[in-house]
Design an enzyme around this catalytic site. Structure first.
Site, PDB file in Angstrom:
ATOM      1  N   HIS A 191      89.252  76.491  10.308  1.00  0.00           N
ATOM      2  CA  HIS A 191      89.754  76.877   8.994  1.00  0.00           C
ATOM      3  C   HIS A 191      88.646  76.801   7.937  1.00  0.00           C
ATOM      4  CE1 HIS A 191      93.087  76.983   5.890  1.00  0.00           C
ATOM      5  NE2 HIS A 191      92.067  76.549   5.170  1.00  0.00           N
ATOM      6  N   GLU A 192      87.987  75.660   7.862  1.00  0.00           N
ATOM      7  CA  GLU A 192      86.958  75.477   6.834  1.00  0.00           C
ATOM      8  C   GLU A 192      85.707  76.308   7.134  1.00  0.00           C
ATOM      9  OE1 GLU A 192      87.679  74.103   4.098  1.00  0.00           O
ATOM     10  OE2 GLU A 192      89.609  73.328   4.782  1.00  0.00           O
ATOM     11  N   HIS A 199      86.247  79.829   5.781  1.00  0.00           N
ATOM     12  CA  HIS A 199      85.975  79.927   4.338  1.00  0.00           C
ATOM     13  C   HIS A 199      84.467  80.047   4.086  1.00  0.00           C
ATOM     14  CE1 HIS A 199      90.015  79.318   3.004  1.00  0.00           C
ATOM     15  NE2 HIS A 199      90.100  78.053   3.360  1.00  0.00           N
TER      16      HIS A 199
END
Length: 228
Positions: free
Chosen positions: A29-30, A33
């Site tokens: 997820h990170e 980004h």
């Protein structure tokens, strides 16, 4: 052990699979980004060492503890400087959406593999009960938790990605008003957590929807691979 079970929402025998899933889900997820922010011209996360699949740099201790105990939590947010984007609002939306979408894709990937195992009879060929339960628990938790994180992160409350998406899409005057209320976000989360009536209409439906998506995706791939 009974004391631990009384404060942890996850059954203790399933906790290792839950933590492994978090390790993967939060990291991807990170990283997503950071990857898209860097691709669109903002190197902030990359320069801070956040554009990596090393889970250590993404984990927030209290965010993980709260997720295990209360059912929701967070990783360390990836810093993004939208001023570095050539089209800040459009690229900001894409960067914000990249995280939840990565969890959706992980959930779909897990469903594909699990559906294949079921359709080919591989699951039924596992004669060891402990191994069967371990495989079943891993895929169930991996798929449903990633789908839950996909839905949860789309909630339009700061600092969640859903809020950043709304913020980037909103007209400038509305964005200014929204930013005035960001300081109350943690209070809102605590109210949702500790007031059962609020949780019933916020967090709990996400678990139900994630379970329904889990069943839909796995059933789709099960039939796709020839399962009867």
């Amino acid at each position: 052990m009974e004391f631990l079970q009384s404060i942890i929402r996850i059954p203790l025998e399933q906790l290792p699979f839950f933590l492994v899933t978090l390790l993967i889900a939060f990291t991807v997820h990170e990283f997503s980004h950071a990857y898209f922010a860097n691709k669109f011209g903002d190197p902030t996360a990359r320069l801070l060492g956040r554009m990596t699949l090393n889970p250590v740099v993404h984990f927030d201790f209290w965010g993980i503890i709260l997720l295990v105990i209360a059912g929701f939590g967070w990783a360390r947010p990836v810093p993004v400087n939208r001023d570095n984007f050539s089209r800040p609002r459009l690229m900001g939306v894409i960067v914000s959406a990249a995280g939840p979408i990565s969890n959706l894709l992980l959930g779909i990937l897990g469903s594909l593999i699990f559906g294949l195992l079921l359709a080919t009879g591989t699951m039924n060929s596992i004669t060891n009960d402990q191994l069967y339960k371990a495989v079943y628990w891993f895929f169930s938790i991996f798929i449903q938790l990633n789908l839950f994180l996909f839905l949860f992160n789309l909630i339009p409350l700061p600092p969640l990605d859903g809020y950043r998406i709304v913020e980037d899409l909103a007209p400038r005057p509305l964005r200014g008003r929204l930013q005035q209320y960001e300081q109350y976000s943690m209070l809102i989360f605590l109210l949702i957590l500790f007031i059962p009536g609020l949780r019933t209409y916020t967090i709990d439906p996400l678990n139900i929807w994630a379970s329904e998506m889990f069943a839909t995706f796995v059933n789709f791939f099960f039939k796709l691979f020839g399962g009867a």
